[in-house]
Design a protein around this motif. Structure first.
Motif, PDB file in Angstrom:
ATOM      1  N   ILE A 236       9.312   4.470   7.596  1.00 13.61           N
ATOM      2  CA  ILE A 236       8.977   4.512   6.169  1.00 13.61           C
ATOM      3  C   ILE A 236       7.950   5.617   5.978  1.00 13.61           C
ATOM      4  CG2 ILE A 236       7.991   3.223   4.232  1.00 13.61           C
ATOM      5  CD1 ILE A 236       9.085   0.700   5.578  1.00 13.61           C
ATOM      6  N   PRO A 237       8.307   6.667   5.244  1.00  9.36           N
ATOM      7  CA  PRO A 237       7.366   7.789   5.102  1.00  9.36           C
ATOM      8  C   PRO A 237       6.148   7.406   4.257  1.00  9.36           C
ATOM      9  CG  PRO A 237       9.297   8.082   3.692  1.00  9.36           C
ATOM     10  CD  PRO A 237       9.547   6.852   4.492  1.00  9.36           C
ATOM     11  N   TYR A 238       5.074   8.153   4.445  1.00 15.03           N
ATOM     12  CA  TYR A 238       3.891   7.931   3.602  1.00 15.03           C
ATOM     13  C   TYR A 238       4.225   8.391   2.184  1.00 15.03           C
ATOM     14  CZ  TYR A 238      -0.596   8.469   1.407  1.00 15.03           C
ATOM     15  OH  TYR A 238      -1.626   8.375   0.521  1.00 15.03           O
ATOM     16  N   ASP A 239       3.876   7.569   1.211  1.00 11.52           N
ATOM     17  CA  ASP A 239       4.154   7.926  -0.190  1.00 11.52           C
ATOM     18  C   ASP A 239       3.110   7.238  -1.064  1.00 11.52           C
ATOM     19  OD1 ASP A 239       5.284   7.999  -2.867  1.00 11.52           O
ATOM     20  OD2 ASP A 239       7.168   8.569  -1.903  1.00 11.52           O
ATOM     21  N   LYS A 240       2.494   8.007  -1.948  1.00 13.68           N
ATOM     22  CA  LYS A 240       1.432   7.453  -2.797  1.00 13.68           C
ATOM     23  C   LYS A 240       1.952   6.351  -3.719  1.00 13.68           C
ATOM     24  CE  LYS A 240      -1.983  11.122  -3.070  1.00 13.68           C
ATOM     25  NZ  LYS A 240      -2.460  12.251  -3.831  1.00 13.68           N
ATOM     26  N   THR A 241       3.255   6.335  -3.957  1.00 14.65           N
ATOM     27  CA  THR A 241       3.835   5.298  -4.817  1.00 14.65           C
ATOM     28  C   THR A 241       3.564   3.909  -4.242  1.00 14.65           C
ATOM     29  OG1 THR A 241       5.602   6.884  -5.167  1.00 14.65           O
ATOM     30  CG2 THR A 241       5.949   4.697  -6.067  1.00 14.65           C
ATOM     31  N   TYR A 246       0.725  -1.239  -4.685  1.00 10.92           N
ATOM     32  CA  TYR A 246      -0.246  -2.163  -4.090  1.00 10.92           C
ATOM     33  C   TYR A 246      -1.352  -2.481  -5.101  1.00 10.92           C
ATOM     34  CZ  TYR A 246      -3.655  -3.954  -0.718  1.00 10.92           C
ATOM     35  OH  TYR A 246      -4.558  -4.744  -0.050  1.00 10.92           O
ATOM     36  N   VAL A 247      -1.845  -1.434  -5.743  1.00  7.89           N
ATOM     37  CA  VAL A 247      -2.923  -1.595  -6.733  1.00  7.89           C
ATOM     38  C   VAL A 247      -2.440  -2.425  -7.930  1.00  7.89           C
ATOM     39  CG1 VAL A 247      -4.411  -0.344  -8.361  1.00  7.89           C
ATOM     40  CG2 VAL A 247      -4.127   0.512  -6.030  1.00  7.89           C
ATOM     41  N   ASP A 248      -1.200  -2.196  -8.332  1.00 10.31           N
ATOM     42  CA  ASP A 248      -0.644  -2.919  -9.487  1.00 10.31           C
ATOM     43  C   ASP A 248      -0.204  -4.349  -9.148  1.00 10.31           C
ATOM     44  OD1 ASP A 248      -1.045  -0.665 -10.909  1.00 10.31           O
ATOM     45  OD2 ASP A 248       1.049  -0.034 -10.975  1.00 10.31           O
ATOM     46  N   GLY A 249      -0.107  -4.651  -7.853  1.00  9.27           N
ATOM     47  CA  GLY A 249       0.362  -5.988  -7.455  1.00  9.27           C
ATOM     48  C   GLY A 249       1.841  -6.186  -7.766  1.00  9.27           C
ATOM     49  N   ILE A 250       2.597  -5.092  -7.715  1.00 10.46           N
ATOM     50  CA  ILE A 250       4.054  -5.190  -7.906  1.00 10.46           C
ATOM     51  C   ILE A 250       4.729  -4.469  -6.734  1.00 10.46           C
ATOM     52  CG2 ILE A 250       6.021  -4.764  -9.446  1.00 10.46           C
ATOM     53  CD1 ILE A 250       3.968  -4.404 -11.720  1.00 10.46           C
ATOM     54  N   PRO A 251       5.430  -5.197  -5.877  1.00  7.97           N
ATOM     55  CA  PRO A 251       6.056  -4.550  -4.716  1.00  7.97           C
ATOM     56  C   PRO A 251       7.040  -3.455  -5.134  1.00  7.97           C
ATOM     57  CG  PRO A 251       6.032  -6.925  -4.466  1.00  7.97           C
ATOM     58  CD  PRO A 251       5.603  -6.652  -5.874  1.00  7.97           C
ATOM     59  N   ILE A 252       7.153  -2.431  -4.303  1.00  8.18           N
ATOM     60  CA  ILE A 252       7.943  -1.247  -4.672  1.00  8.18           C
ATOM     61  C   ILE A 252       9.413  -1.576  -4.927  1.00  8.18           C
ATOM     62  CG2 ILE A 252       8.421  -0.470  -2.283  1.00  8.18           C
ATOM     63  CD1 ILE A 252       7.907   2.433  -3.379  1.00  8.18           C
ATOM     64  N   VAL A 253       9.995  -2.505  -4.171  1.00  8.12           N
ATOM     65  CA  VAL A 253      11.425  -2.809  -4.385  1.00  8.12           C
ATOM     66  C   VAL A 253      11.640  -3.446  -5.759  1.00  8.12           C
ATOM     67  CG1 VAL A 253      12.072  -3.030  -1.941  1.00  8.12           C
ATOM     68  CG2 VAL A 253      11.292  -5.048  -3.180  1.00  8.12           C
ATOM     69  N   GLU A 254      10.560  -3.986  -6.337  1.00  8.72           N
ATOM     70  CA  GLU A 254      10.639  -4.599  -7.659  1.00  8.72           C
ATOM     71  C   GLU A 254      10.324  -3.564  -8.740  1.00  8.72           C
ATOM     72  OE1 GLU A 254      11.915  -7.824  -7.565  1.00  8.72           O
ATOM     73  OE2 GLU A 254      11.728  -7.461  -9.712  1.00  8.72           O
ATOM     74  N   LYS A 255       9.283  -2.774  -8.485  1.00  8.46           N
ATOM     75  CA  LYS A 255       8.838  -1.831  -9.509  1.00  8.46           C
ATOM     76  C   LYS A 255       9.725  -0.588  -9.583  1.00  8.46           C
ATOM     77  CE  LYS A 255       4.710   0.144 -11.490  1.00  8.46           C
ATOM     78  NZ  LYS A 255       3.309   0.466 -11.374  1.00  8.46           N
ATOM     79  N   ARG A 264      15.607   2.224   1.444  1.00  7.77           N
ATOM     80  CA  ARG A 264      15.547   2.059   2.908  1.00  7.77           C
ATOM     81  C   ARG A 264      15.326   0.592   3.274  1.00  7.77           C
ATOM     82  NH1 ARG A 264      12.770   6.991   6.258  1.00  7.77           N
ATOM     83  NH2 ARG A 264      13.652   8.635   5.005  1.00  7.77           N
ATOM     84  N   ILE A 265      14.392  -0.032   2.543  1.00  9.43           N
ATOM     85  CA  ILE A 265      14.077  -1.442   2.852  1.00  9.43           C
ATOM     86  C   ILE A 265      15.275  -2.337   2.516  1.00  9.43           C
ATOM     87  CG2 ILE A 265      12.576  -3.392   2.251  1.00  9.43           C
ATOM     88  CD1 ILE A 265      10.280  -1.338   1.911  1.00  9.43           C
ATOM     89  N   LEU A 266      15.916  -2.073   1.387  1.00 10.60           N
ATOM     90  CA  LEU A 266      17.072  -2.898   0.987  1.00 10.60           C
ATOM     91  C   LEU A 266      18.217  -2.760   1.990  1.00 10.60           C
ATOM     92  CD1 LEU A 266      16.802  -2.161  -2.825  1.00 10.60           C
ATOM     93  CD2 LEU A 266      16.724  -4.452  -1.826  1.00 10.60           C
ATOM     94  N   SER A 267      18.490  -1.545   2.443  1.00 14.09           N
ATOM     95  CA  SER A 267      19.613  -1.403   3.383  1.00 14.09           C
ATOM     96  C   SER A 267      19.224  -1.943   4.762  1.00 14.09           C
ATOM     97  CB  SER A 267      20.127   0.036   3.452  1.00 14.09           C
ATOM     98  OG  SER A 267      19.165   0.850   4.039  1.00 14.09           O
ATOM     99  N   PHE A 268      17.935  -1.872   5.102  1.00 12.84           N
ATOM    100  CA  PHE A 268      17.487  -2.454   6.372  1.00 12.84           C
ATOM    101  C   PHE A 268      17.635  -3.984   6.332  1.00 12.84           C
ATOM    102  CE2 PHE A 268      13.970  -3.951   9.183  1.00 12.84           C
ATOM    103  CZ  PHE A 268      14.478  -3.462  10.371  1.00 12.84           C
ATOM    104  N   ALA A 269      17.320  -4.583   5.185  1.00  7.81           N
ATOM    105  CA  ALA A 269      17.473  -6.045   5.036  1.00  7.81           C
ATOM    106  C   ALA A 269      18.927  -6.439   5.224  1.00  7.81           C
ATOM    107  CB  ALA A 269      16.977  -6.471   3.656  1.00  7.81           C
ATOM    108  N   LYS A 270      19.829  -5.645   4.655  1.00  2.53           N
ATOM    109  CA  LYS A 270      21.274  -5.930   4.811  1.00  2.53           C
ATOM    110  C   LYS A 270      21.654  -5.879   6.282  1.00  2.53           C
ATOM    111  CE  LYS A 270      22.995  -4.462   0.365  1.00  2.53           C
ATOM    112  NZ  LYS A 270      22.944  -3.230  -0.351  1.00  2.53           N
ATOM    113  N   ARG A 271      21.168  -4.865   6.973  1.00  2.00           N
ATOM    114  CA  ARG A 271      21.481  -4.701   8.391  1.00  2.00           C
ATOM    115  C   ARG A 271      20.997  -5.905   9.208  1.00  2.00           C
ATOM    116  NH1 ARG A 271      17.845  -2.382  12.428  1.00  2.00           N
ATOM    117  NH2 ARG A 271      18.912  -3.220  14.159  1.00  2.00           N
TER     118      ARG A 271
END
Ligand code: SF4
Ligand code: SF4
Length: 274
Positions: A236-241, A246-255, A264-271
Motif C-alpha cells: 500500500i503506497p504512502y498517500d496523504k489521503t 484518519y483525521v476525519d474518522g472515515i475509512p478510505i474504502v468508505e470515503k 487494492r484493499i477491496l481486491s485483496f479482501a476478495k482474494r
C-alpha cells in the motif's frame, strides 16, 4: 475464517488497514466481527468513526483472607509467583492488589482453607457497529497489569456470536497479549513498513507466528517511503489521503471507494475469501 492482523512494530498503520479490510469484507456481503485486542490503547472504533457501547465489566480473582482460619504458615506467600503477597513475622499475609494476576495459586496452596474467592474489576469490554462490521473492544483499567485477561474477554464476547469472518487486531509487539490474541487464528497478516525497524520487528513477529503454527502473509504499508524491499502479498503506497481519512474518522474504502488504495484493499479482501 479467524484472521489475525498483527505486526511487530507499532505505528505501521496496522489498525487503519484492518478496519478498511473489515469494511471490504462487509461490502462483499460477509458477516464480519472485528475484535480490537489492543487492550492498552483500543483505537479501531475511532478509525471507524463510531462510539463504543454496551459496557461490560471484566473481573479477576482476588484472594480474601479469613483471619480466624489463618495459621500464618506463609505457604500462600511462597506460592505467589507475582510477589503480590508479603508477610511480616507472626502476622497475617498482606496483599498488594495491583500485583495480583488472579491466578488463584495462593488459594490452592493454603492447607487451612483460610482463603476465599473475591474479585476486582480490571477493565471493560464494549461493542459497536458501523459500515456492516460488528466491533468488539476491550480496555484495561489504568494501573492494572494484565492485558491478556481483557484480550480473552474481548475474544469470548466476539466469538460468542456467529460471524463468517472474524478479524483479530492485536496490539503492536510480540508480547503476551499479542500471543493471547493470536491463539485460535486460522491465518494471519503481518503488517509492516519498509524501514529498518519495520523489517527487524517483522522477523520477530514472524518467529512468533511460526512458533504458534499460524500461516501468515506480509503486507507492506507506506511501501513508497523507502527503496527497501520486503517480500509481501500486498503493498500500500504512502498517500496523504489516508491521513485525511484518519483525521476525519472515515475509512478510505468508505470515503473514497474509487481511490487506488481502496481498490487494492477491496481486491485483496476478495482474494482472501476465494
Ligand atoms: S491470586 Fe495469584 S497473583 Fe494473586 S495473590 Fe494469589 S497467588 Fe498471588
Ligand atoms: S497459606 Fe493459608 S494459613 Fe497459611 S498464611 Fe496463607 S492464608 Fe494463612
Amino acid at each position: 475464517m479467524i484472521l489475525g492482523i498483527t505486526g511487530g512494530k507499532g505505528g505501521t498503520g496496522k489498525t487503519v488497514f484492518a478496519v478498511n479490510l473489515a469494511i471490504a469484507f462487509a461490502r462483499m456481503g460477509k458477516k464480519v466481527a472485528y475484535l480490537d485486542c489492543d487492550a492498552d490503547c483500543p483505537s479501531a472504533h475511532i478509525i471507524a468513526g463510531t462510539e463504543l457501547r454496551d459496557r461490560e465489566e471484566v473481573r479477576s480473582f482476588l484472594p480474601h483472607f479469613i483471619k480466624e482460619k489463618c495459621m500464618k504458615c506463609g505457604k500462600c506467600v511462597s506460592a505467589c509467583e507475582f510477589n503480590a503477597l508479603y508477610q511480616l513475622t507472626g502476622k497475617l499475609p498482606e496483599l498488594v492488589d495491583s500485583l495480583c494476576s488472579g491466578c488463584g495459586a495462593c488459594m490452592i496452596a493454603c492447607p487451612f482453607g483460610a482463603i476465599e474467592e473475591s474479585c476486582k474489576v480490571i477493565g471493560w469490554t464494549y461493542t459497536a457497529k458501523k459500515y456492516g462490521v460488528e466491533f468488539f473492544s476491550g480496555e484495561l483499567k489504568p494501573s492494572e497489569p494484565l492485558s491478556e485477561k481483557i484480550v480473552d474477554a474481548v475474544k469470548q464476547r466476539g466469538l460468542a456470536k456467529k460471524h463468517e469472518i472474524v478479524i483479530v487486531d492485536t496490539a503492536a509487539g510480540a508480547h503476551c497479549p499479542v500471543v493471547c490474541a493470536l491463539g485460535g487464528c486460522d491465518r494471519a497478516l503481518a503488517i509492516t513498513e519498509p524501514t529498518f525497524f519495520g523489517e527487524n520487528d517483522l522477523k520477530i513477529i514472524s518467529a512468533v507466528l511460526e512458533k504458534l503454527g499460524i500461516p501468515y502473509e506480509t503486507v507492506v504499508n507506506r511501501s513508497t517511503i523507502s527503496d527497501r524491499k520486503i517480500e509481501s502479498v500486498l503493498e500500500i503506497p504512502y498517500d496523504k489521503t489516508m491521513v485525511e481519512c484518519y483525521v476525519d474518522g472515515i475509512p478510505i474504502v468508505e470515503k473514497y471507494p474509487e481511490h487506488q488504495i481502496s481498490k487494492r484493499i477491496l481486491s485483496f479482501a476478495k482474494r482472501l475469501v476465494e
